[in-house]
Scaffold this motif. Structure first.
Motif, PDB file in Angstrom:
ATOM      1  N   ARG A 172       0.829  -1.204   0.000  1.00  0.00           N
ATOM      2  CA  ARG A 172       0.000   0.000   0.000  1.00  0.00           C
ATOM      3  C   ARG A 172       0.864   1.255   0.000  1.00  0.00           C
ATOM      4  O   ARG A 172       0.571   2.232  -0.706  1.00  0.00           O
ATOM      5  CB  ARG A 172      -0.927  -0.016   1.219  1.00  0.00           C
ATOM      6  N   ILE A 173       1.940   1.231   0.771  1.00  0.00           N
ATOM      7  CA  ILE A 173       2.852   2.386   0.818  1.00  0.00           C
ATOM      8  C   ILE A 173       3.467   2.629  -0.558  1.00  0.00           C
ATOM      9  O   ILE A 173       3.530   3.762  -1.052  1.00  0.00           O
ATOM     10  CB  ILE A 173       3.948   2.161   1.877  1.00  0.00           C
ATOM     11  N   GLU A 174       3.931   1.554  -1.207  1.00  0.00           N
ATOM     12  CA  GLU A 174       4.539   1.692  -2.534  1.00  0.00           C
ATOM     13  C   GLU A 174       3.527   2.225  -3.541  1.00  0.00           C
ATOM     14  O   GLU A 174       3.860   3.047  -4.408  1.00  0.00           O
ATOM     15  CB  GLU A 174       5.072   0.337  -2.992  1.00  0.00           C
ATOM     16  N   GLU A 175       2.277   1.768  -3.422  1.00  0.00           N
ATOM     17  CA  GLU A 175       1.232   2.238  -4.329  1.00  0.00           C
ATOM     18  C   GLU A 175       0.998   3.740  -4.162  1.00  0.00           C
ATOM     19  O   GLU A 175       0.870   4.490  -5.150  1.00  0.00           O
ATOM     20  CB  GLU A 175      -0.062   1.468  -4.057  1.00  0.00           C
ATOM     21  N   LEU A 176       0.958   4.216  -2.907  1.00  0.00           N
ATOM     22  CA  LEU A 176       0.732   5.640  -2.646  1.00  0.00           C
ATOM     23  C   LEU A 176       1.902   6.487  -3.142  1.00  0.00           C
ATOM     24  O   LEU A 176       1.710   7.574  -3.709  1.00  0.00           O
ATOM     25  CB  LEU A 176       0.514   5.856  -1.145  1.00  0.00           C
ATOM     26  N   VAL A 177       3.127   6.001  -2.932  1.00  0.00           N
ATOM     27  CA  VAL A 177       4.308   6.747  -3.381  1.00  0.00           C
ATOM     28  C   VAL A 177       4.307   6.885  -4.901  1.00  0.00           C
ATOM     29  O   VAL A 177       4.600   7.958  -5.454  1.00  0.00           O
ATOM     30  CB  VAL A 177       5.597   6.060  -2.888  1.00  0.00           C
ATOM     31  N   LEU A 178       3.970   5.806  -5.597  1.00  0.00           N
ATOM     32  CA  LEU A 178       3.924   5.847  -7.060  1.00  0.00           C
ATOM     33  C   LEU A 178       2.879   6.835  -7.568  1.00  0.00           C
ATOM     34  O   LEU A 178       3.029   7.432  -8.642  1.00  0.00           O
ATOM     35  CB  LEU A 178       3.632   4.450  -7.620  1.00  0.00           C
ATOM     36  N   ASN A 179       1.813   7.025  -6.791  1.00  0.00           N
ATOM     37  CA  ASN A 179       0.744   7.948  -7.182  1.00  0.00           C
ATOM     38  C   ASN A 179       0.968   9.360  -6.642  1.00  0.00           C
ATOM     39  O   ASN A 179       0.068  10.202  -6.705  1.00  0.00           O
ATOM     40  CB  ASN A 179      -0.610   7.425  -6.703  1.00  0.00           C
ATOM     41  N   GLY A 180       2.167   9.599  -6.069  1.00  0.00           N
ATOM     42  CA  GLY A 180       2.501  10.937  -5.591  1.00  0.00           C
ATOM     43  C   GLY A 180       1.820  11.331  -4.303  1.00  0.00           C
ATOM     44  O   GLY A 180       1.695  12.527  -4.007  1.00  0.00           O
ATOM     45  N   LYS A 181       1.401  10.378  -3.504  1.00  0.00           N
ATOM     46  CA  LYS A 181       0.702  10.681  -2.250  1.00  0.00           C
ATOM     47  C   LYS A 181       1.607  10.339  -1.074  1.00  0.00           C
ATOM     48  O   LYS A 181       1.349   9.443  -0.273  1.00  0.00           O
ATOM     49  CB  LYS A 181      -0.612   9.903  -2.184  1.00  0.00           C
ATOM     50  N   GLN A 182       2.712  11.102  -1.005  1.00  0.00           N
ATOM     51  CA  GLN A 182       3.752  10.832  -0.026  1.00  0.00           C
ATOM     52  C   GLN A 182       3.263  11.035   1.405  1.00  0.00           C
ATOM     53  O   GLN A 182       3.625  10.293   2.316  1.00  0.00           O
ATOM     54  CB  GLN A 182       4.959  11.747  -0.303  1.00  0.00           C
ATOM     55  N   GLU A 183       2.431  12.058   1.611  1.00  0.00           N
ATOM     56  CA  GLU A 183       1.963  12.363   2.970  1.00  0.00           C
ATOM     57  C   GLU A 183       1.156  11.196   3.546  1.00  0.00           C
ATOM     58  O   GLU A 183       1.344  10.799   4.698  1.00  0.00           O
ATOM     59  CB  GLU A 183       1.113  13.629   2.950  1.00  0.00           C
ATOM     60  N   ARG A 184       0.271  10.644   2.730  1.00  0.00           N
ATOM     61  CA  ARG A 184      -0.528   9.500   3.197  1.00  0.00           C
ATOM     62  C   ARG A 184       0.365   8.276   3.413  1.00  0.00           C
ATOM     63  O   ARG A 184       0.172   7.512   4.361  1.00  0.00           O
ATOM     64  CB  ARG A 184      -1.631   9.191   2.186  1.00  0.00           C
ATOM     65  N   ALA A 185       1.373   8.121   2.539  1.00  0.00           N
ATOM     66  CA  ALA A 185       2.300   7.003   2.688  1.00  0.00           C
ATOM     67  C   ALA A 185       3.110   7.142   3.974  1.00  0.00           C
ATOM     68  O   ALA A 185       3.323   6.167   4.706  1.00  0.00           O
ATOM     69  CB  ALA A 185       3.228   6.925   1.475  1.00  0.00           C
ATOM     70  N   ASP A 186       3.576   8.389   4.271  1.00  0.00           N
ATOM     71  CA  ASP A 186       4.351   8.613   5.495  1.00  0.00           C
ATOM     72  C   ASP A 186       3.512   8.315   6.737  1.00  0.00           C
ATOM     73  O   ASP A 186       4.031   7.822   7.750  1.00  0.00           O
ATOM     74  CB  ASP A 186       4.856  10.057   5.538  1.00  0.00           C
ATOM     75  N   ARG A 187       2.222   8.643   6.674  1.00  0.00           N
ATOM     76  CA  ARG A 187       1.355   8.377   7.821  1.00  0.00           C
ATOM     77  C   ARG A 187       1.308   6.882   8.137  1.00  0.00           C
ATOM     78  O   ARG A 187       1.338   6.473   9.303  1.00  0.00           O
ATOM     79  CB  ARG A 187      -0.060   8.893   7.527  1.00  0.00           C
ATOM     80  N   ILE A 188       1.277   6.051   7.096  1.00  0.00           N
ATOM     81  CA  ILE A 188       1.248   4.595   7.307  1.00  0.00           C
ATOM     82  C   ILE A 188       2.595   4.111   7.840  1.00  0.00           C
ATOM     83  O   ILE A 188       2.667   3.271   8.737  1.00  0.00           O
ATOM     84  CB  ILE A 188       0.897   3.876   5.995  1.00  0.00           C
ATOM     85  N   VAL A 189       3.688   4.673   7.291  1.00  0.00           N
ATOM     86  CA  VAL A 189       5.035   4.285   7.730  1.00  0.00           C
ATOM     87  C   VAL A 189       5.234   4.580   9.209  1.00  0.00           C
ATOM     88  O   VAL A 189       5.818   3.784   9.959  1.00  0.00           O
ATOM     89  CB  VAL A 189       6.104   5.010   6.886  1.00  0.00           C
ATOM     90  N   ASN A 190       4.740   5.724   9.658  1.00  0.00           N
ATOM     91  CA  ASN A 190       4.964   6.159  11.043  1.00  0.00           C
ATOM     92  C   ASN A 190       3.950   5.581  12.028  1.00  0.00           C
ATOM     93  O   ASN A 190       4.072   5.806  13.237  1.00  0.00           O
ATOM     94  CB  ASN A 190       4.923   7.693  11.111  1.00  0.00           C
TER      95      ASN A 190
END
Length: 319
Positions: free
Chosen positions: A13-31
């Protein structure tokens, strides 16, 4: 493993968000905590302009959470299944060890003071023999036959001091025989576990006020002799019965149904395994009776107990 599946799904899911340019949402999942859901509650004001992309992202988060739950349940179910299988295996192993220990003690008690080397007794298993040379059935070891075939038999006659079937057994205001009659002789040899043949004797006290034709007052146990004819000569039969009090009284064999040879006349209870230390000519609970090649077999059986079934009979009063 459960945690590995969860971590991988979040990673996808994180990789999918990063590829779609949604870094903020991806960072929220990472943290976030590894065991917390990907989706986080969102609040929308009823008068606010709908954020379709945000709603779609939330739905995607929920979908990924469902994938994670599905995978976790599958992994946990497999773990639970493995635990149960391992537990059953350990229980079976413990049971076999307990039986073996019990039999070893009985063996030692039997030969103690008769054999100075009794302390050398040990339990034999398949490991003590060449593979496929023996059959180990619940610690009863027998040799493999060179070959065998099943032969059909038919009943020639059944005679005794009782009656065939369950004519008088009465339960729930009806005769059991009306639905399941147990006096059909074909059930003796049909090799079907769903059919039953029953031979019974009904005893009563001399003071019993209600009598009928098949009622007996001598107090003796039921016994009968079954005569079988095999389609071709055989060397053994197998008697199956759930009755632990069934007694085998005698076995006679013949090749011509004229002259019979008695090959067993010592009473034994077929299903009483503890009697193995009293009589060694029969493997208790096996039901197998061996004899010389014969076409006709007479088996004499009796009971050593009684049941408390409710019985009834129809009485016609004629005027």
């Amino acid at each position: 493993m459960a945690g590995e599946h969860l971590s991988n799904q979040k990673k996808y899911r994180i990789e999918e968000l990063v590829l779609n340019g949604k870094q903020e949402r991806a960072d929220r999942i990472v943290n976030s905590d590894v065991y917390s859901p990907i989706f986080q509650n969102q609040f929308y004001h009823p008068e606010a302009e709908p954020d379709l992309e945000g709603v779609n992202d939330d739905l995607s988060d929920i979908l990924n959470d469902l994938f994670i739950l599905e995978g976790e349940f599958v992994v946990l179910a497999e773990s639970y299944k493995s635990l149960l299988e391992e537990s059953i295996l350990k229980i079976d192993t413990s049971k076999r060890e307990a039986i073996a220990a019990r039999e070893k003690i009985m063996d030692m008690n039997m030969i103690c003071n008769e054999d100075n080397g009794f302390f050398q007794v040990r339990t034999l298993t398949n490991d003590d023999f060449i593979e496929k040379d023996v059959i180990n059935n619940d610690n009863v070891i027998t040799a493999w036959p060179n070959g065998f075939t099943t032969v059909d038999c038919k009943i020639i006659d059944i005679v005794g001091n009782g009656i065939e079937g369950n004519h008088y057994v009465f339960t729930n205001d009806e005769f059991i025989a009306d639905k399941n009659f147990t006096g059909n002789r074909a059930a003796v040899t049909d090799d079907n576990i769903t059919t039953i043949y029953e031979y019974q004797k009904i005893n009563a006290d001399q003071n019993e006020p209600y009598v009928f034709t098949d009622l007996s007052f001598d107090g003796t146990e039921a016994y009968c002799t079954i005569t079988l004819e095999a389609n071709e000569p055989i060397t053994s039969i197998k008697i199956l019965s759930p009755d632990n009090e069934l007694v085998l009284r005698e076995v006679q064999v013949s090749v011509d149904n004229d002259e019979y040879l008695t090959i067993m006349d010592e009473a034994l209870k077929l299903n009483k395994r503890e009697n193995i230390y009293l009589k060694s000519k029969y493997i208790y609970e096996s039901g197998i009776i061996a004899f010389p090649l014969s076409t006709y077999i007479k088996i004499s059986l009796s009971s050593d107990g009684y049941t408390g079934e409710k019985i009834a009979f129809l009485h016609e009063h004629l005027e």
